[in-house]
Design a protein around this motif. Structure first.
Motif, PDB file in Angstrom:
ATOM      1  N   GLY A 213       0.812  -1.201   0.000  1.00 16.61           N
ATOM      2  CA  GLY A 213       0.000   0.000   0.000  1.00 16.61           C
ATOM      3  C   GLY A 213       0.848   1.255   0.000  1.00 16.61           C
ATOM      4  N   ALA A 214       0.492   2.211   0.848  1.00 21.08           N
ATOM      5  CA  ALA A 214       1.190   3.493   0.890  1.00 21.08           C
ATOM      6  C   ALA A 214       2.634   3.363   1.358  1.00 21.08           C
ATOM      7  CB  ALA A 214       0.437   4.458   1.804  1.00 21.08           C
ATOM      8  N   TRP A 215       2.980   2.227   1.941  1.00 22.98           N
ATOM      9  CA  TRP A 215       4.336   2.001   2.456  1.00 22.98           C
ATOM     10  C   TRP A 215       5.233   1.255   1.444  1.00 22.98           C
ATOM     11  CZ3 TRP A 215      -0.152   1.832   5.140  1.00 22.98           C
ATOM     12  CH2 TRP A 215      -0.259   2.648   6.278  1.00 22.98           C
ATOM     13  N   SER A 216       4.739   1.012   0.247  1.00 26.34           N
ATOM     14  CA  SER A 216       5.469   0.194  -0.727  1.00 26.34           C
ATOM     15  C   SER A 216       6.776   0.820  -1.198  1.00 26.34           C
ATOM     16  CB  SER A 216       4.585  -0.087  -1.955  1.00 26.34           C
ATOM     17  OG  SER A 216       3.432  -0.815  -1.597  1.00 26.34           O
ATOM     18  N   ALA A 217       6.849   2.147  -1.228  1.00 24.56           N
ATOM     19  CA  ALA A 217       8.013   2.828  -1.799  1.00 24.56           C
ATOM     20  C   ALA A 217       9.306   2.475  -1.088  1.00 24.56           C
ATOM     21  CB  ALA A 217       7.798   4.336  -1.780  1.00 24.56           C
ATOM     22  N   SER A 218       9.216   2.061   0.178  1.00 23.91           N
ATOM     23  CA  SER A 218      10.422   1.782   0.950  1.00 23.91           C
ATOM     24  C   SER A 218      11.222   0.609   0.391  1.00 23.91           C
ATOM     25  CB  SER A 218      10.048   1.501   2.411  1.00 23.91           C
ATOM     26  OG  SER A 218       9.224   0.347   2.514  1.00 23.91           O
ATOM     27  N   PHE A 219      10.618  -0.213  -0.459  1.00 30.47           N
ATOM     28  CA  PHE A 219      11.321  -1.354  -1.033  1.00 30.47           C
ATOM     29  C   PHE A 219      12.005  -1.023  -2.359  1.00 30.47           C
ATOM     30  CE2 PHE A 219       8.107  -3.255   1.728  1.00 30.47           C
ATOM     31  CZ  PHE A 219       8.879  -4.150   2.451  1.00 30.47           C
ATOM     32  N   GLY A 220      11.799   0.192  -2.858  1.00 29.13           N
ATOM     33  CA  GLY A 220      12.333   0.549  -4.166  1.00 29.13           C
ATOM     34  C   GLY A 220      13.844   0.429  -4.253  1.00 29.13           C
ATOM     35  N   GLN A 222      15.891  -1.360  -2.578  1.00 29.13           N
ATOM     36  CA  GLN A 222      16.330  -2.757  -2.514  1.00 29.13           C
ATOM     37  C   GLN A 222      16.154  -3.468  -3.851  1.00 29.13           C
ATOM     38  OE1 GLN A 222      14.530  -4.690   0.979  1.00 29.13           O
ATOM     39  NE2 GLN A 222      14.240  -2.637   1.841  1.00 29.13           N
ATOM     40  N   LEU A 223      15.202  -2.974  -4.648  1.00 29.85           N
ATOM     41  CA  LEU A 223      14.932  -3.596  -5.947  1.00 29.85           C
ATOM     42  C   LEU A 223      15.557  -2.823  -7.101  1.00 29.85           C
ATOM     43  CD1 LEU A 223      11.168  -4.492  -5.372  1.00 29.85           C
ATOM     44  CD2 LEU A 223      13.114  -6.067  -5.350  1.00 29.85           C
ATOM     45  N   GLY A 224      16.210  -1.712  -6.790  1.00 32.39           N
ATOM     46  CA  GLY A 224      16.869  -0.938  -7.832  1.00 32.39           C
ATOM     47  C   GLY A 224      15.922  -0.171  -8.725  1.00 32.39           C
ATOM     48  N   VAL A 225      14.727   0.139  -8.210  1.00 33.60           N
ATOM     49  CA  VAL A 225      13.741   0.876  -9.000  1.00 33.60           C
ATOM     50  C   VAL A 225      13.110   1.953  -8.121  1.00 33.60           C
ATOM     51  CG1 VAL A 225      13.173  -1.045 -10.539  1.00 33.60           C
ATOM     52  CG2 VAL A 225      11.881  -0.735  -8.403  1.00 33.60           C
ATOM     53  N   SER A 226      12.444   2.888  -8.761  1.00 28.45           N
ATOM     54  CA  SER A 226      11.629   3.857  -8.049  1.00 28.45           C
ATOM     55  C   SER A 226      10.193   3.349  -8.001  1.00 28.45           C
ATOM     56  CB  SER A 226      11.675   5.213  -8.758  1.00 28.45           C
ATOM     57  OG  SER A 226      10.731   6.100  -8.189  1.00 28.45           O
ATOM     58  N   ILE A 227       9.625   3.317  -6.803  1.00 31.20           N
ATOM     59  CA  ILE A 227       8.204   2.992  -6.647  1.00 31.20           C
ATOM     60  C   ILE A 227       7.539   4.287  -6.177  1.00 31.20           C
ATOM     61  CG2 ILE A 227       6.501   1.468  -5.584  1.00 31.20           C
ATOM     62  CD1 ILE A 227       8.705  -0.521  -4.993  1.00 31.20           C
ATOM     63  N   PRO A 228       7.111   5.129  -7.124  1.00 28.75           N
ATOM     64  CA  PRO A 228       6.660   6.483  -6.768  1.00 28.75           C
ATOM     65  C   PRO A 228       5.255   6.494  -6.176  1.00 28.75           C
ATOM     66  CG  PRO A 228       6.456   6.151  -9.124  1.00 28.75           C
ATOM     67  CD  PRO A 228       7.058   4.888  -8.569  1.00 28.75           C
ATOM     68  N   ILE A 229       5.170   6.069  -4.922  1.00 27.27           N
ATOM     69  CA  ILE A 229       3.902   5.998  -4.206  1.00 27.27           C
ATOM     70  C   ILE A 229       3.939   6.956  -3.030  1.00 27.27           C
ATOM     71  CG2 ILE A 229       2.355   4.511  -2.883  1.00 27.27           C
ATOM     72  CD1 ILE A 229       2.480   3.773  -5.805  1.00 27.27           C
ATOM     73  N   GLU A 230       2.877   7.744  -2.879  1.00 27.57           N
ATOM     74  CA  GLU A 230       2.752   8.652  -1.745  1.00 27.57           C
ATOM     75  C   GLU A 230       1.413   8.393  -1.045  1.00 27.57           C
ATOM     76  OE1 GLU A 230       4.950  10.723  -0.612  1.00 27.57           O
ATOM     77  OE2 GLU A 230       6.412  10.615  -2.254  1.00 27.57           O
ATOM     78  N   PRO A 231       1.373   8.606   0.277  1.00 27.80           N
ATOM     79  CA  PRO A 231       0.097   8.444   0.984  1.00 27.80           C
ATOM     80  C   PRO A 231      -0.843   9.616   0.739  1.00 27.80           C
ATOM     81  CG  PRO A 231       1.806   9.132   2.516  1.00 27.80           C
ATOM     82  CD  PRO A 231       2.482   8.933   1.189  1.00 27.80           C
ATOM     83  N   GLN A 232      -2.092   9.299   0.468  1.00 29.65           N
ATOM     84  CA  GLN A 232      -3.136  10.322   0.365  1.00 29.65           C
ATOM     85  C   GLN A 232      -4.144  10.044   1.481  1.00 29.65           C
ATOM     86  OE1 GLN A 232      -6.653  10.072  -2.323  1.00 29.65           O
ATOM     87  NE2 GLN A 232      -5.648  11.751  -3.429  1.00 29.65           N
ATOM     88  N   ARG A 233      -4.284  10.990   2.389  1.00 29.48           N
ATOM     89  CA  ARG A 233      -5.160  10.755   3.544  1.00 29.48           C
ATOM     90  C   ARG A 233      -6.623  10.936   3.171  1.00 29.48           C
ATOM     91  NH1 ARG A 233      -3.500  13.964   8.712  1.00 29.48           N
ATOM     92  NH2 ARG A 233      -4.351  15.751   7.566  1.00 29.48           N
ATOM     93  N   GLY A 234      -7.441   9.987   3.614  1.00 31.17           N
ATOM     94  CA  GLY A 234      -8.881  10.074   3.428  1.00 31.17           C
ATOM     95  C   GLY A 234      -9.596   9.932   4.753  1.00 31.17           C
ATOM     96  N   GLN A 235     -10.406  10.927   5.102  1.00 28.10           N
ATOM     97  CA  GLN A 235     -11.188  10.889   6.340  1.00 28.10           C
ATOM     98  C   GLN A 235     -12.643  10.582   6.001  1.00 28.10           C
ATOM     99  OE1 GLN A 235     -10.317  14.091   9.206  1.00 28.10           O
ATOM    100  NE2 GLN A 235      -8.703  14.815   7.809  1.00 28.10           N
ATOM    101  N   ILE A 236     -13.192   9.600   6.686  1.00 30.28           N
ATOM    102  CA  ILE A 236     -14.557   9.132   6.436  1.00 30.28           C
ATOM    103  C   ILE A 236     -15.296   9.071   7.764  1.00 30.28           C
ATOM    104  CG2 ILE A 236     -15.971   7.256   5.517  1.00 30.28           C
ATOM    105  CD1 ILE A 236     -13.567   6.396   3.860  1.00 30.28           C
ATOM    106  N   VAL A 237     -16.517   9.573   7.790  1.00 30.07           N
ATOM    107  CA  VAL A 237     -17.322   9.578   9.005  1.00 30.07           C
ATOM    108  C   VAL A 237     -18.478   8.587   8.834  1.00 30.07           C
ATOM    109  CG1 VAL A 237     -18.681  10.963  10.609  1.00 30.07           C
ATOM    110  CG2 VAL A 237     -16.745  12.000   9.392  1.00 30.07           C
ATOM    111  N   HIS A 238     -18.628   7.701   9.811  1.00 33.21           N
ATOM    112  CA  HIS A 238     -19.735   6.742   9.802  1.00 33.21           C
ATOM    113  C   HIS A 238     -20.812   7.244  10.757  1.00 33.21           C
ATOM    114  CE1 HIS A 238     -17.837   3.214   7.659  1.00 33.21           C
ATOM    115  NE2 HIS A 238     -16.853   4.084   7.748  1.00 33.21           N
ATOM    116  N   LEU A 239     -22.012   7.435  10.225  1.00 30.80           N
ATOM    117  CA  LEU A 239     -23.132   7.993  10.974  1.00 30.80           C
ATOM    118  C   LEU A 239     -24.155   6.911  11.302  1.00 30.80           C
ATOM    119  CD1 LEU A 239     -23.731  11.175   8.770  1.00 30.80           C
ATOM    120  CD2 LEU A 239     -22.350  11.016  10.860  1.00 30.80           C
TER     121      LEU A 239
END
Length: 375
Positions: A213-220, A222-239
């Motif tokens: 998921g959003a933490w995937s870029a940390s392996f880039g 080690q694999l010799g590639v760029s994994i250009p992933i950034e976290p996008q925050r989503g807030q959801i309210v359950h009523l």
């Protein structure tokens, strides 16, 4: 836990769990490693499944249409392979215009949906219909006086937590092993995967799928590639609402938010799309105000609802907004499955199926636009 597996999947959200499920279905001895980070997108997502009513173009739309259609086969299999809840249900979707500016866009939206349905085959009778204000409010009682509304009856919604659980139970029956732990490092030697270090233990394997998921870029690195992933925050309210919501439809306004009803008197409203906030899976005053202001603009009848809970997810968003799927060039046995952004629950199970196929030696053409070598 063994010291060697045929495949290791890193990350146990909807994408990783689907990948592991399909590998187990193919008889691949697999270990699923999941750190269960706070803020996983799977745990927070609303789970709307309706590719035809999206405004996104190709190659996303074609892939999404196939992904939504695949749910029928997968749900049928899960109902056989495990006996717990899967959280999937078919639901109508209401596309609503609240003000005149939104209403002016309605004809264009209707035409686009009909065009997409026609491209997939002859539309079913009654699959798309315009509603009066009274009809729309009968379907969703808290709704405002809408200027335009149409009902699309080929949508669905899925509870990510329950669906992930169903995939895991079915996978365990096929021999999948799971470990709640940290995959610290991938061991690459001579251009090939050799092992994964999990909580200090070396696990031998020749095939690894990074589905973090959003933490995937940390392996880039080690694999010799760029994994250009950034976290996008989503807030959801359950009523919580004092009504029987069993048959209430999904409501999709033109401003990009949504209202998703569940069978237990609950309506999920959201969601923010916040970039640049880093790995901060907490709610904010500004985010909650945005969500609740839009929810009550569209459905003022929700103003008296009580708040059951707030969920915050970190969506993995790629540099071009498309998933990152398939083999990693120049590293034998390495694969990625991430970058689904706000459509992880919509695309994730199908992505997992295709990446599992790639791990087993298939080379599906549908993955070509989503390869990591495009960056």
């Amino acid at each position: 836990m063994h010291e060697r597996y045929e495949a290791v999947v890193v990350g146990g959200g909807i994408v990783g769990s689907s990948t592991a499920y399909h590998l187990a279905q193919d008889g691949v001895e697999t270990l699923l490693v999941d750190r269960r980070d706070e803020g996983r997108a799977t745990d927070a997502g609303a789970g709307i499944l309706s590719a035809a009513t999206s405004s996104r173009g190709e190659p996303w739309f074609g892939f999404a249409a196939e992904a939504v259609a695949y749910y029928d086969d997968l749900v049928a299999a899960l109902e056989i392979d495990q006996d717990g809840p899967h959280g999937y249900a078919e639901r109508d979707l209401l596309r609503v215009a609240i003000d005149e500016t939104e209403a002016d866009r309605s004809d264009e939206t209707l035409a686009e949906v009909r065009e997409r349905e026609a491209a997939a085959g002859p539309p079913r009778e009654g699959s798309l219909a315009e509603l009066t204000t009274e009809e729309a409010r009968t379907a969703f009682p808290p709704l405002a006086d809408v200027r335009r509304a149409f009902r699309y009856d080929d949508a669905a919604r899925v509870d990510g937590r329950r669906f992930e659980g169903a995939l895991r139970r079915a996978s365990e029956a096929r021999g999948l092993e799971m470990k709640d732990a940290n995959a610290e490092r991938l061991v690459v030697d001579g251009g090939s995967i050799e092992a994964v270090v999990v909580d200090g233990d070396r696990i031998e394997t020749e095939r690894v799928v990074v589905a973090g998921g959003a933490w995937s870029a940390s392996f880039g690195d080690q694999l010799g590639v760029s994994i250009p992933i950034e976290p996008q925050r989503g807030q959801i309210v359950h009523l919580d609402v004092d009504a029987d919501t069993t048959d209430w439809p999904i409501v999709s306004p033109f401003r990009g938010h949504y209202l998703v009803s569940w069978d237990d008197g609950r309506v999920a409203v959201g969601a923010t799309r916040e970039t640049g906030t880093g790995f901060a899976p907490h709610s904010t005053v500004a985010g909650l105000q945005e969500v609740l202001d839009e929810a009550t603009r569209v459905a003022p009848g929700l103003a008296e609802a009580s708040v059951r809970e707030v969920r915050v997810g970190l969506r993995p968003v790629s540099a071009d907004g498309l998933p990152v799927l398939g083999a990693v060039p120049d590293v034998e046995g390495a694969f990625v499955a991430t970058g689904h952004g706000p459509s992880g629950l919509q695309l994730g199970p199908y992505s997992g199926k295709l990446v599992a196929g790639a791990v087993c030696g298939d080379d599906p053409d549908v993955l070509e636009p989503f390869g990591i070598d495009r960056f």
